[in-house]
Enzyme design. Sequence first.
Site, PDB file in Angstrom:
ATOM      1  N   SER A   9       0.868  -1.179   0.000  1.00 13.43           N
ATOM      2  CA  SER A   9       0.000   0.000   0.000  1.00 13.43           C
ATOM      3  C   SER A   9       0.899   1.221   0.000  1.00 13.43           C
ATOM      4  CB  SER A   9      -0.872   0.001   1.250  1.00 13.43           C
ATOM      5  OG  SER A   9      -1.249   1.324   1.565  1.00 13.43           O
ATOM      6  N   HIS A  52      -1.463  -1.677  -4.257  1.00 16.33           N
ATOM      7  CA  HIS A  52      -2.742  -1.452  -3.583  1.00 16.33           C
ATOM      8  C   HIS A  52      -2.882   0.059  -3.383  1.00 16.33           C
ATOM      9  CE1 HIS A  52      -5.956  -2.457  -0.634  1.00 16.33           C
ATOM     10  NE2 HIS A  52      -5.492  -1.431   0.053  1.00 16.33           N
ATOM     11  N   ASP A  62      -4.972   3.154  -2.069  1.00 14.64           N
ATOM     12  CA  ASP A  62      -6.034   3.490  -1.116  1.00 14.64           C
ATOM     13  C   ASP A  62      -6.716   4.796  -1.503  1.00 14.64           C
ATOM     14  OD1 ASP A  62      -5.961   1.374   0.902  1.00 14.64           O
ATOM     15  OD2 ASP A  62      -3.901   2.038   1.234  1.00 14.64           O
ATOM     16  N   MET A 118      -9.692   7.370  -0.606  1.00 14.93           N
ATOM     17  CA  MET A 118     -10.582   7.748   0.513  1.00 14.93           C
ATOM     18  C   MET A 118     -11.278   9.061   0.181  1.00 14.93           C
ATOM     19  SD  MET A 118      -8.156   6.901   3.765  1.00 14.93           S
ATOM     20  CE  MET A 118      -7.067   5.468   3.792  1.00 14.93           C
ATOM     21  N   HIS A 165      -8.491   0.357  -3.693  1.00 18.16           N
ATOM     22  CA  HIS A 165      -9.280   0.094  -2.484  1.00 18.16           C
ATOM     23  C   HIS A 165     -10.159   1.321  -2.242  1.00 18.16           C
ATOM     24  CE1 HIS A 165      -9.258  -0.826   2.132  1.00 18.16           C
ATOM     25  NE2 HIS A 165     -10.454  -0.916   1.579  1.00 18.16           N
ATOM     26  N   MET A 181     -12.450   3.343  -0.465  1.00 20.43           N
ATOM     27  CA  MET A 181     -13.077   3.645   0.827  1.00 20.43           C
ATOM     28  C   MET A 181     -13.903   4.905   0.633  1.00 20.43           C
ATOM     29  SD  MET A 181      -9.797   2.636   3.137  1.00 20.43           S
ATOM     30  CE  MET A 181      -8.659   2.756   1.761  1.00 20.43           C
ATOM     31  N   MET A 235     -10.473  -6.632   6.209  1.00 19.98           N
ATOM     32  CA  MET A 235      -9.778  -5.532   6.883  1.00 19.98           C
ATOM     33  C   MET A 235      -9.363  -5.975   8.283  1.00 19.98           C
ATOM     34  SD  MET A 235      -9.570  -3.056   4.740  1.00 19.98           S
ATOM     35  CE  MET A 235      -8.763  -1.927   5.874  1.00 19.98           C
ATOM     36  N   ASP A 284      -5.698  -6.655   4.721  1.00 22.42           N
ATOM     37  CA  ASP A 284      -5.212  -5.275   4.691  1.00 22.42           C
ATOM     38  C   ASP A 284      -5.307  -4.645   6.072  1.00 22.42           C
ATOM     39  OD1 ASP A 284      -4.517  -2.694   3.992  1.00 22.42           O
ATOM     40  OD2 ASP A 284      -6.380  -2.260   2.916  1.00 22.42           O
TER      41      ASP A 284
HETATM   42  C1  DX5 Z   1      -6.129   1.498   5.728  1.00 17.09           C
HETATM   43  C2  DX5 Z   1      -5.690   1.143   4.344  1.00 17.09           C
HETATM   44  C3  DX5 Z   1      -4.524   0.229   4.288  1.00 17.09           C
HETATM   45  C4  DX5 Z   1      -3.295   0.768   4.952  1.00 17.09           C
HETATM   46  C5  DX5 Z   1      -2.297  -0.306   5.139  1.00 17.09           C
HETATM   47  O1  DX5 Z   1      -7.357   2.136   5.648  1.00 17.09           O
HETATM   48  O2  DX5 Z   1      -6.730   0.520   3.648  1.00 17.09           O
HETATM   49  O3  DX5 Z   1      -4.258  -0.179   2.963  1.00 17.09           O
HETATM   50  O4  DX5 Z   1      -2.701   1.797   4.246  1.00 17.09           O
HETATM   51  O5  DX5 Z   1      -1.217   0.226   5.831  1.00 17.09           O
HETATM   52  P1  DX5 Z   1      -0.580  -0.541   7.060  1.00 17.09           P
HETATM   53  O6  DX5 Z   1       0.005  -1.807   6.528  1.00 17.09           O
HETATM   54  O7  DX5 Z   1       0.420   0.415   7.571  1.00 17.09           O
HETATM   55  O8  DX5 Z   1      -1.693  -0.820   8.048  1.00 17.09           O
HETATM   56 ZN    ZN Z   2      -6.212  -0.481   1.793  1.00 15.35          ZN
END
Ligand code: DX5
Ligand code: ZN
Length: 245
Positions: free
Chosen positions: A15, A40, A42, A44, A74, A76, A147, A182
Site C-alpha cells: 500500500s 494497492h 487506497d 478515501m 481500495h 473507501m 480488513m 489489509d
Molecule cells: C487502511 C488502508 C490500508 C493501509 C495499510 O485504511 O486501507 O491499505 O494503508 O497500511 P498498514 O500496513 O500500515 O496498516
Molecule cells: Zn487499503
Amino acid sequence: MDSLPKQIKGLIGPSILNADLSALTDESRRLLNEGADYLHLDVMDGHFVPNLTIGHPVIKCLRKNIPNIYFDAHMMVSQPEQWIQEMANAGVNQYTFHIESTTTEQMPEIIRKIKEADMKVGVGIKPKTNINVISEFINDIDVVLIMTVEPGFGGQKFMNDMMEKIRWLRKTYPQLLHIEVDGGVNMKTIDDCVQAGANMIVSGSALIDSKQRNKDIEQMRQMIDENLKTKKVNIQLTNDQFCSH
Ligand code: DX5
Ligand code: ZN
C-alpha cells in the site's frame, strides 16, 4: 502481473499510503523492482472514512508512468457506483469497494458494472461486519478483502481476531476466492494471515519502512506459497471469471 492468476498463490501488494505521495511514480517503481506483485491504491473520500487520499486523476497519471502492473483500487468511498467508469479509464484492474458502503439491493448492479468496465471485483469487509454477508455474492466476485484495521489510516495495529473470517472463507469456498488482507500486516503478523488461508497480502508501513524490502517481500510470498503447499491448497480456481484477458 497484469491480471489475477487463475491459481491461488502468494501475491504481495504494497500500500502506497505511507509512501512519499509526491513521488508516487518513483516510490511505486521502487516497490515493483523490489518484487511487489501488484500495487494497492487506497482511495478515501473523507466521508466513508475520516481521511482523504488520492483519486482517479492521480491514478491515471501513475498508470501512464507504470504500464502493465496490476492496480488494486481500495475504494473507501460512500458511493462506490459513482467511480467505476473513472477508475476503469484511469487504468485500474481491480475495483475493491466496501460492502458497508452500499445496500444488498444495490450490490448486484455494482458488481455487474465493474465487470462491464473490465475490472476484477473485490469486496471489502470492515472489522465489525459479519463475514456471512458476503455469501450471497460469492459466486460473482473475485476477491474478498478482509480488513484487519478500521479503514482510514496506515500504521494501525493488526486485529488478530479477524483471522476467523479468513479461516471460514477459505474453508467454505475453497475453490472460489482470492482472499486479501489489509491493515497492520508486517513480518510477524503475516504468519497468522497465511495460516488462516489468505493469499493476497497488503502491507503499507511495514514495507515502506523496511530496510530490506526485497527480502521481506520475497519472504512474505514464500510463506504463503509454502503454507498453501503443505495444506495442499493447490487451488485451481473453478470460476471462469478468473481467466486472464
Ligand atoms: C487502511 C488502508 C490500508 C493501509 C495499510 O485504511 O486501507 O491499505 O494503508 O497500511 P498498514 O500496513 O500500515 O496498516
Ligand atoms: Zn487499503
